[in-house]
Design a protein around this motif. Structure first.
Motif, mmCIF file in Angstrom:
data_model
loop_
_atom_site.group_PDB
_atom_site.id
_atom_site.type_symbol
_atom_site.label_atom_id
_atom_site.label_comp_id
_atom_site.label_asym_id
_atom_site.label_seq_id
_atom_site.Cartn_x
_atom_site.Cartn_y
_atom_site.Cartn_z
ATOM 1 N N ALA A 28 0.839 -1.216 0.000
ATOM 2 C CA ALA A 28 0.000 0.000 0.000
ATOM 3 C C ALA A 28 0.866 1.255 0.000
ATOM 4 C CB ALA A 28 -0.925 -0.003 1.210
ATOM 5 N N PHE A 29 0.429 2.255 -0.762
ATOM 6 C CA PHE A 29 1.188 3.502 -0.907
ATOM 7 C C PHE A 29 0.908 4.431 0.268
ATOM 8 C CE2 PHE A 29 1.719 7.860 -2.468
ATOM 9 C CZ PHE A 29 2.988 7.779 -3.025
ATOM 10 N N GLY A 30 1.942 5.161 0.706
ATOM 11 C CA GLY A 30 1.712 6.257 1.641
ATOM 12 C C GLY A 30 1.805 5.915 3.115
ATOM 13 N N ALA A 31 2.269 4.693 3.458
ATOM 14 C CA ALA A 31 2.380 4.334 4.874
ATOM 15 C C ALA A 31 3.578 5.055 5.504
ATOM 16 C CB ALA A 31 2.539 2.828 5.024
ATOM 17 N N GLU A 32 3.634 5.078 6.840
ATOM 18 C CA GLU A 32 4.777 5.639 7.564
ATOM 19 C C GLU A 32 6.059 4.956 7.080
ATOM 20 O OE1 GLU A 32 5.287 7.803 10.562
ATOM 21 O OE2 GLU A 32 3.654 8.589 9.320
ATOM 22 N N PRO A 33 7.154 5.708 6.916
ATOM 23 C CA PRO A 33 8.401 5.102 6.417
ATOM 24 C C PRO A 33 8.815 3.869 7.221
ATOM 25 C CG PRO A 33 8.623 7.478 6.518
ATOM 26 C CD PRO A 33 7.292 7.146 7.121
ATOM 27 N N ASN A 34 9.302 2.870 6.505
ATOM 28 C CA ASN A 34 9.892 1.660 7.100
ATOM 29 C C ASN A 34 8.938 0.840 7.964
ATOM 30 O OD1 ASN A 34 12.523 2.099 5.938
ATOM 31 N ND2 ASN A 34 12.671 3.829 7.345
ATOM 32 N N THR A 35 7.649 0.907 7.649
ATOM 33 C CA THR A 35 6.702 0.055 8.364
ATOM 34 C C THR A 35 6.262 -1.123 7.512
ATOM 35 O OG1 THR A 35 4.865 1.433 7.591
ATOM 36 C CG2 THR A 35 5.761 1.944 9.770
ATOM 37 N N GLN A 36 6.704 -1.149 6.246
ATOM 38 C CA GLN A 36 6.215 -2.192 5.344
ATOM 39 C C GLN A 36 7.335 -2.984 4.667
ATOM 40 O OE1 GLN A 36 1.905 -0.235 4.200
ATOM 41 N NE2 GLN A 36 3.502 -0.262 2.646
ATOM 42 N N ALA A 37 8.515 -3.028 5.291
ATOM 43 C CA ALA A 37 9.597 -3.836 4.732
ATOM 44 C C ALA A 37 9.917 -4.923 5.746
ATOM 45 C CB ALA A 37 10.819 -2.979 4.469
ATOM 46 N N SER A 183 -2.001 -2.566 -13.000
ATOM 47 C CA SER A 183 -1.312 -1.443 -12.356
ATOM 48 C C SER A 183 -2.301 -0.297 -12.260
ATOM 49 C CB SER A 183 -0.107 -1.008 -13.197
ATOM 50 O OG SER A 183 0.482 0.161 -12.641
ATOM 51 N N ASP A 184 -2.117 0.568 -11.251
ATOM 52 C CA ASP A 184 -3.007 1.729 -11.196
ATOM 53 C C ASP A 184 -2.526 2.807 -12.161
ATOM 54 O OD1 ASP A 184 -0.932 3.082 -9.957
ATOM 55 O OD2 ASP A 184 -1.748 2.881 -7.958
ATOM 56 N N GLY A 185 -1.307 2.635 -12.709
ATOM 57 C CA GLY A 185 -0.813 3.566 -13.724
ATOM 58 C C GLY A 185 -0.596 4.984 -13.219
ATOM 59 N N ASN A 186 -0.586 5.148 -11.896
ATOM 60 C CA ASN A 186 -0.462 6.491 -11.324
ATOM 61 C C ASN A 186 0.982 6.999 -11.444
ATOM 62 O OD1 ASN A 186 -0.249 8.740 -9.670
ATOM 63 N ND2 ASN A 186 -1.883 8.002 -8.315
ATOM 64 N N MET A 187 1.218 7.841 -12.446
ATOM 65 C CA MET A 187 2.589 8.269 -12.720
ATOM 66 C C MET A 187 3.105 9.219 -11.653
ATOM 67 S SD MET A 187 2.523 8.375 -16.857
ATOM 68 C CE MET A 187 4.269 8.215 -17.098
ATOM 69 N N ALA A 188 2.205 10.023 -11.082
ATOM 70 C CA ALA A 188 2.632 10.968 -10.041
ATOM 71 C C ALA A 188 3.145 10.224 -8.813
ATOM 72 C CB ALA A 188 1.482 11.887 -9.660
ATOM 73 N N GLU A 189 2.587 9.041 -8.526
ATOM 74 C CA GLU A 189 3.043 8.258 -7.377
ATOM 75 C C GLU A 189 4.149 7.282 -7.759
ATOM 76 O OE1 GLU A 189 -0.295 6.326 -5.545
ATOM 77 O OE2 GLU A 189 -1.204 8.218 -4.906
ATOM 78 N N VAL A 217 12.029 8.969 -16.104
ATOM 79 C CA VAL A 217 11.148 10.058 -16.502
ATOM 80 C C VAL A 217 9.725 9.641 -16.136
ATOM 81 C CG1 VAL A 217 10.517 11.619 -18.368
ATOM 82 C CG2 VAL A 217 12.725 10.452 -18.423
ATOM 83 N N ASN A 218 8.976 10.543 -15.456
ATOM 84 C CA ASN A 218 7.709 10.061 -14.896
ATOM 85 C C ASN A 218 6.461 10.823 -15.336
ATOM 86 O OD1 ASN A 218 8.054 12.366 -13.540
ATOM 87 N ND2 ASN A 218 7.743 11.537 -11.492
ATOM 88 N N SER A 219 6.489 11.419 -16.549
ATOM 89 C CA SER A 219 5.226 11.932 -17.091
ATOM 90 C C SER A 219 5.317 11.949 -18.615
ATOM 91 C CB SER A 219 4.893 13.324 -16.558
ATOM 92 O OG SER A 219 5.482 14.322 -17.373
ATOM 93 N N PHE A 220 4.152 11.911 -19.260
ATOM 94 C CA PHE A 220 4.119 11.911 -20.729
ATOM 95 C C PHE A 220 4.790 13.174 -21.261
ATOM 96 C CE2 PHE A 220 0.125 9.576 -19.564
ATOM 97 C CZ PHE A 220 0.560 8.323 -19.978
ATOM 98 N N ARG A 221 4.510 14.292 -20.592
ATOM 99 C CA ARG A 221 5.042 15.567 -21.053
ATOM 100 C C ARG A 221 6.559 15.619 -20.902
ATOM 101 N NH1 ARG A 221 4.189 20.392 -18.628
ATOM 102 N NH2 ARG A 221 3.557 19.179 -16.817
#
Ligand code: ADP
Ligand code: MG
Length: 484
Positions: A28-37, A183-189, A217-221
């Protein structure tokens, strides 16, 4: 000298599994650092990785979607290097026997022509952690939550010839992975990012020039801008008598330029070897057949069907198939109203306009596909005219009614087609506009057609927009000409 650009892309797609590729830790994205390894993601002594079957299934589905060969056996290798956000000292990847072999993707260009871009292969690997440079006062923070997240790296052949083609290819990959739901394809994340390989050669020359690789590179533009800068840099360099060196570069969007990161001489020797902790992956035919049977209709097939079966233009078909949500919304509107062209016009016109204005995605549209389809049906069966339809749409958008019919009823927007009623309104307008009638009578016959617009406007106003415009036009002309 005329130059030609040559581009090949390596796209990293984060697969939407719930747990890591070799462990049960959450992705899951956005959890507190180092809680998911967990210990496996860190490669601590004594642990053993277990391959996530879901990641395999997703990779294979991608392969099937791009018409790729799926080899019976694929193998994981260790790619050895030191980096602070890679505490294991190696990344588990697939170097020699990737899970997906050669395939191809159809891209659509601005002029609605299509082109096939070959895929060399796609392989599974794990992501590393993240180094954080902000907030650490000259030191680096390490967040290992991302370590072990499954990635599919899709490597294209150097088949693209412009920045536009490269962006179109990336969009096609994005559309395929999101249609598949892998994939959720979320390039910003960072769920999708790519390395862009760029070289130039004199037009007509067969051999490729030396390439530079622009990392992450993380956006189409940004893909388009990085390529534009890089092509110009390489051409200038060669024309000034220099040589392009094979190197890794970084794109800086703030300054709109690429800068050297490391040259080939500084490149690592990764000392790849088969991972002794993981068995080769063996896929049998029944498993492939099962995954194939689960594939949804893919963007290219949808596009073709929208054109061939529904009679939409190439442009409409392309826009409406670009995302799965858009396509499904359009198809539902079409199912309800029964007219593909009208459904396409409303989804791309009134609806997309309103969504863009309020920065909403189609999943969050306040007007449902069912409501829009019913609204269009009331235009098609002449219950309302085009002007009233826009009012109904606006009311539905603002939540002022459950359905098109309810709004039509509540606002009295039903189209007036009763000739007697329309004639009565016309007579009144004519009686109240002696000056305009005189002007009409005194003007050249060929100018009268244009002047009739004033009267139509008045009658429509008198009907509060509900009179049938064709009838108003016809009857007005008759009545005015009778006064000549
Ligand atoms: P490596 O083994 O160094 O990773 P590859 O041959 O696998 O190199 O190519 C990596 C990527 O670079 C591929 O996407 C490929 O299409 C692209 N590529 C290779 N040669 C060129 C070139 N001369 N110009 C542009 N892209 C290239
Ligand atoms: Mg490579």
């Amino acid at each position: 000298m005329q130059w030609e650009t040559v581009i090949g892309l390596e796209v990293h797609v984060q697969l939407a599994t719930r747990s890591k590729i070799f462990s049960g830790a959450s992705t899951a994205f956005g959890a507190e650092p180092n809680t998911q390894a967990c210990a496996v993601d860190l490669g601590l002594p004594g642990v053993l990785p277990v391959l996530n079957e879901q990641a395999v299934a997703m990779a294979v589905q991608f392969g099937l979607a791009v018409h790729a060969e799926i080899p019976e056996v694929s193998v994981f290798d260790r790619k050895n290097y030191f980096y602070p956000d890679l505490p294991k000292g190696y990344q588990t990847s697939q170097m020699y026997h990737p899970i997906v072999g050669a395939g191809d993707v159809e891209i659509t260009l601005d002029d609605d022509t299509t082109k096939r871009i070959r895929i060399h292969h796609a392989h599974l690997e794990e992501d590393a952690g993240k180094s954080l440079h902000e907030d650490f006062h000259g030191m680096t923070g390490i967040d290992l939550n991302r370590a072990g997240t499954p990635l599919l790296e899709i490597v294209s052949e150097p088949d693209m010839r412009s920045a536009k083609e490269a962006a179109a290819y990336l969009k096609a990959i994005h559309s395929i992975v999101t249609y598949l739901g892998i994939s959720d394809g979320n390039m910003a994340e960072g769920s999708m990012r790519c390395d862009v390989n760029v070289s130039v050669r004199p037009k007509g020359q067969e051999a490729f020039g030396t390439r530079a690789e622009i990392k992450n590179v993380n956006s189409f533009r940004f893909v388009e801008r990085a390529i534009a800068f890089e092509v110009e840099r390489q051409i200038e360099l060669i024309e000034d008598g220099g040589n392009v060196v094979q190197e890794t570069r970084l794109f800086d969007p703030e300054r709109d330029e690429t800068r050297s990161m490391r040259t080939k001489e500084e490149a690592n020797d990764y000392r790849y070897f088969p991972c002794p902790d993981l068995l080769p992956v063996v896929l049998d035919q029944a498993y492939l057949d099962h995954l194939r049977s689960q594939l949804p209709e893919l963007p290219a097939d949808k596009r073709a069907r929208f054109q061939n079966e529904l009679g939409l233009s190439a442009y409409d078909a392309n826009v409406l198939s670009a995302s799965r949500e858009m396509a499904e919304f359009f198809e539902e509107v079409h199912r309800v109203c029964g007219d593909a062209k009208q459904a396409a016009n409303w989804v791309q016109g009134e609806l997309s306009g309103a969504l863009n204005r309020e920065n909403l995605s189609i999943q969050n549209s306040p007007v449902s596909a069912q409501q829009l389809g019913e609204l269009i049906r009331r235009v098609l069966d002449d219950t309302i005219n085009g002007k009233a339809a826009k009012q109904v749409f606006q009311a539905l958008w603002n939540g002022q009614g459950e359905s098109a019919d309810a709004v039509i009823e509540a606002k009295g927007l039903k189209q007036v087609t009763d000739t007697g009623a329309i004639e009565a309104m016309i007579d009144q307008v004519i009686a109240e506009s002696p000056a305009q009638v005189a002007q009409y009578r005194d003007s050249e016959p060929e100018k009268r057609g244009k002047m009739i617009g004033y009267f139509v406007g008045q009658v429509m106003k008198a009907s509060r927009g509900t009179a049938n415009p064709q009838q108003v036009n016809g009857l007005l002309k008759e009545k005015l000409d009778a006064l000549l």
